[in-house]
Design an enzyme around this catalytic site. Structure first.
Site, PDB file in Angstrom:
ATOM      1  N   HIS A  62       0.845  -1.193   0.000  1.00 12.72           N
ATOM      2  CA  HIS A  62       0.000   0.000   0.000  1.00 12.72           C
ATOM      3  C   HIS A  62       0.883   1.247   0.000  1.00 12.72           C
ATOM      4  CE1 HIS A  62      -3.349  -2.660   1.754  1.00 12.72           C
ATOM      5  NE2 HIS A  62      -3.541  -2.478   0.466  1.00 12.72           N
ATOM      6  N   ARG A 100       0.739   4.531   0.530  1.00 12.13           N
ATOM      7  CA  ARG A 100       0.864   5.608   1.535  1.00 12.13           C
ATOM      8  C   ARG A 100       1.458   5.139   2.856  1.00 12.13           C
ATOM      9  NH1 ARG A 100      -5.661   5.975   1.835  1.00 12.13           N
ATOM     10  NH2 ARG A 100      -6.076   3.983   2.847  1.00 12.13           N
ATOM     11  N   GLU A 101       1.677   3.834   3.022  1.00 12.08           N
ATOM     12  CA  GLU A 101       2.149   3.309   4.303  1.00 12.08           C
ATOM     13  C   GLU A 101       3.681   3.368   4.342  1.00 12.08           C
ATOM     14  OE1 GLU A 101       0.081  -0.486   4.382  1.00 12.08           O
ATOM     15  OE2 GLU A 101      -1.861   0.515   4.192  1.00 12.08           O
ATOM     16  N   ARG A 150      -3.348   4.741  -2.082  1.00 10.02           N
ATOM     17  CA  ARG A 150      -3.177   3.399  -1.507  1.00 10.02           C
ATOM     18  C   ARG A 150      -2.858   2.326  -2.565  1.00 10.02           C
ATOM     19  NH1 ARG A 150      -5.592  -0.185   2.565  1.00 10.02           N
ATOM     20  NH2 ARG A 150      -6.641  -1.969   1.634  1.00 10.02           N
ATOM     21  N   ARG A 187      -5.940  -7.052  -2.349  1.00  7.44           N
ATOM     22  CA  ARG A 187      -7.231  -7.702  -2.640  1.00  7.44           C
ATOM     23  C   ARG A 187      -7.125  -8.461  -3.962  1.00  7.44           C
ATOM     24  NH1 ARG A 187      -7.250  -5.873   1.525  1.00  7.44           N
ATOM     25  NH2 ARG A 187      -8.762  -4.636   2.707  1.00  7.44           N
ATOM     26  N   HIS A 200       2.749  -3.523   6.658  1.00  2.00           N
ATOM     27  CA  HIS A 200       1.763  -2.465   6.403  1.00  2.00           C
ATOM     28  C   HIS A 200       1.774  -1.486   7.571  1.00  2.00           C
ATOM     29  CE1 HIS A 200      -0.845  -4.484   3.220  1.00  2.00           C
ATOM     30  NE2 HIS A 200      -0.012  -5.458   3.555  1.00  2.00           N
ATOM     31  N   SER A 201       0.929  -0.469   7.465  1.00  2.00           N
ATOM     32  CA  SER A 201       0.620   0.367   8.612  1.00  2.00           C
ATOM     33  C   SER A 201      -0.783   0.916   8.353  1.00  2.00           C
ATOM     34  CB  SER A 201       1.619   1.510   8.741  1.00  2.00           C
ATOM     35  OG  SER A 201       1.367   2.530   7.798  1.00  2.00           O
ATOM     36  N   GLU A 227       0.884  -4.718  10.964  1.00  2.98           N
ATOM     37  CA  GLU A 227       0.476  -3.314  10.847  1.00  2.98           C
ATOM     38  C   GLU A 227       1.350  -2.547  11.828  1.00  2.98           C
ATOM     39  OE1 GLU A 227      -1.748  -2.073   8.820  1.00  2.98           O
ATOM     40  OE2 GLU A 227      -3.158  -3.664   8.326  1.00  2.98           O
TER      41      GLU A 227
HETATM   42  O1  0X9 Z   1      -6.739  -4.208   4.579  1.00  5.68           O
HETATM   43  C1  0X9 Z   1      -5.568  -4.546   4.394  1.00  5.68           C
HETATM   44  O2  0X9 Z   1      -5.127  -4.910   3.304  1.00  5.68           O
HETATM   45  C2  0X9 Z   1      -4.572  -4.510   5.569  1.00  5.68           C
HETATM   46  N1  0X9 Z   1      -4.803  -3.344   6.376  1.00  5.68           N
HETATM   47  S1  0X9 Z   1      -4.373  -1.873   5.813  1.00  5.68           S
HETATM   48  O3  0X9 Z   1      -4.887  -0.872   6.730  1.00  5.68           O
HETATM   49  N2  0X9 Z   1      -2.776  -1.756   5.832  1.00  5.68           N
HETATM   50  O4  0X9 Z   1      -4.848  -1.727   4.476  1.00  5.68           O
HETATM   51  C3  0X9 Z   1      -4.756  -5.757   6.404  1.00  5.68           C
HETATM   52  C4  0X9 Z   1      -4.384  -7.014   5.695  1.00  5.68           C
HETATM   53  C5  0X9 Z   1      -4.661  -8.245   6.470  1.00  5.68           C
HETATM   54  N3  0X9 Z   1      -4.557  -9.421   5.631  1.00  5.68           N
HETATM   55  C6  0X9 Z   1      -5.456  -9.679   4.647  1.00  5.68           C
HETATM   56  N4  0X9 Z   1      -6.500  -8.960   4.446  1.00  5.68           N
HETATM   57  N5  0X9 Z   1      -5.247 -10.757   3.932  1.00  5.68           N
HETATM   58 ZN    ZN Z   2      -1.752  -1.741   4.069  1.00  5.27          ZN
END
Ligand code: 0X9
Ligand code: ZN
Length: 403
Positions: free
Chosen positions: A153, A155-156, A211, A229, A281-282, A355
């Site tokens: 992502h 912005r992280e 993002r 995703r 991530h963050s 995170e």
């Molecule tokens: O939503 C996400 O992709 C992650 N959080 S963020 O705030 N950095 O965007 C969490 C990812 C956790 N793992 C999966 N969703 N597979």
């Molecule tokens: Zn992220």
């Protein structure tokens, strides 16, 4: 930067509408996808409410100012990209532009020709190279490996900063720190400092809050796929969206994006050696493991839980900082198509998403002065988990001492 918690469905719809029609950024609260965190620039003509005059029925939505000086903070973060003799911070205590990171990759490889290799694993939508560094500090046979990626992502920013931090730490403290020595004696490390270079570049050049990646959709004027995703793990079920204008757009099909495809191809061809997958991530300070794409428990749930629990306890002891932990779907939200779940299903049974800092005060705009603490506490977690994986999987032939 404002946070708004809509109270009615009408307010949710209106805010969604604003976000697709105006130059605004919408983020989702890290605690619940049902309580979106709307971040945007709008004129505010009352002290307690935003009036959205462009709509037929003018609405008032209550807000809280999250950061009053966002522009100042952004400026502070980009100022020190190249060496600034006035700043007392080291290279690793600053954020770096993509160009700087490419230079750093090259220099790190040149300075450590026997131990560091840069592997071109693919290229981004805008044709930027994706380099993974391979750290191989000990030449023992049939070594296993771990993978770390940062910056899925854009912005992280603390995530790429961590990848650089980790490489520097491993190279400097091998043979000086017992834990990193044990880890590097037993594992090679593949590290991808910026998995989403197009998005990262865009956050430096144009929009700090971007993002997704920067791929152009055939069906929409909206740009970008959420790379977390886009993997083939219950792809685009609840928690992702087929709508290109959303922040959680899953793409046209699983692995439609060159960035996710590059990582997936690399891991597929190294799945026999890679035992540990880590994705940085963050923000929100969490240590997560599969599954995020279903509420079902992973088969080794208790093992994974034990690992993150110990890591979180150590962070708490050393840094007095709280990290939540657990499976993704139960700890934050259902979010299918993530790299961690996909890697887990591929057979990498120790798979985690971290995170990093903070818990919301600065969010993605974590000031550079926080980098060292944020990275050091993440490092404790990485070391703890890696050592546990080594003990569990290589117990018989490992030089690591039992407790
Ligand atoms: O939503 C996400 O992709 C992650 N959080 S963020 O705030 N950095 O965007 C969490 C990812 C956790 N793992 C999966 N969703 N597979
Ligand atoms: Zn992220």
């Amino acid at each position: 930067i404002l946070t708004i918690t809509p109270k009615t469905q009408e307010q949710v719809d209106i805010l969604r509408n604003i976000s697709s029609h105006y130059e605004v950024e919408v983020g989702f609260s890290s605690t619940s996808p049902c309580s979106p965190l709307f971040i945007f620039r709008l004129s505010i003509n009352s002290s307690c409410a935003i009036r959205v005059g462009a709509f037929d029925n003018e609405v008032c939505v209550y807000f809280r100012v999250l950061l009053a000086n966002a522009n100042e903070l952004i400026e502070m973060q980009t100022m020190n990209s190249t060496t600034d003799p006035r700043s007392g911070s080291t290279f690793y205590e600053r954020y770096h532009s993509l160009d700087d990171i490419y230079h750093w990759i090259n220099k790190t490889r040149q300075d450590n020709p026997d131990t560091v290799e840069a592997i071109l694993i693919g290229s981004s939508y805008e044709k930027r190279p994706l380099y993974a560094l391979k750290l191989s500090l000990n030449n023992s046979m049939n070594k296993k490996a771990m993978w770390i990626d940062c910056g899925i992502h854009a912005r992280e920013w603390i995530a790429p900063a961590f990848c650089l931090w980790f490489v520097q730490y491993a190279l400097s403290f091998y043979k000086l720190n017992q834990e990193i020595t044990d880890i590097m004696d037993n594992m090679d490390v593949y590290i991808l400092p910026v998995m989403n270079p197009d998005g990262y570049h865009y956050t430096w050049a144009t929009n700090r809050m971007w993002r997704k990646n920067r791929s152009v959709s055939k069906s929409s004027k909206c740009i970008g796929v959420d790379l977390n995703r886009n993997f083939d793990a219950n792809w685009c079920t609840e928690g992702a969206s087929h709508e290109p204008c959303t922040e959680i757009y899953c793409g046209a099909f699983p692995e439609s994006e060159p960035e996710s495809q590059a990582v997936a191809n690399f891991l597929r061809s190294h799945k026999d050696s890679v035992q540990l997958y880590l994705s940085m991530h963050s923000y929100s300070q969490m240590l997560l493991f599969p599954y995020s794409c279903t509420l079902d428990e992973a088969e080794n749930h208790n093992d994974l839980l034990e690992m993150v629990q110990e890591a979180a306890q150590l962070i708490r002891r050393h840094y007095r900082n709280i990290y939540k932990y657990g499976s993704g779907s139960k700890t934050i939200y259902l979010a299918p198509g993530g790299s961690d779940d996909w890697a887990y299903n591929l057979g990498i049974k120790y798979s985690f998403t971290f995170e990093l800092q903070d818990r919301g005060r600065y969010g993605f705009l974590l000031p550079p002065s926080h980098i060292s603490r944020a990275c050091n506490e993440a490092l404790i977690a990485v070391k703890t988990i890696a050592l546990k994986v080594i003990k569990k999987t290589q117990a018989s032939k490992s030089p690591v001492q039992a407790d």
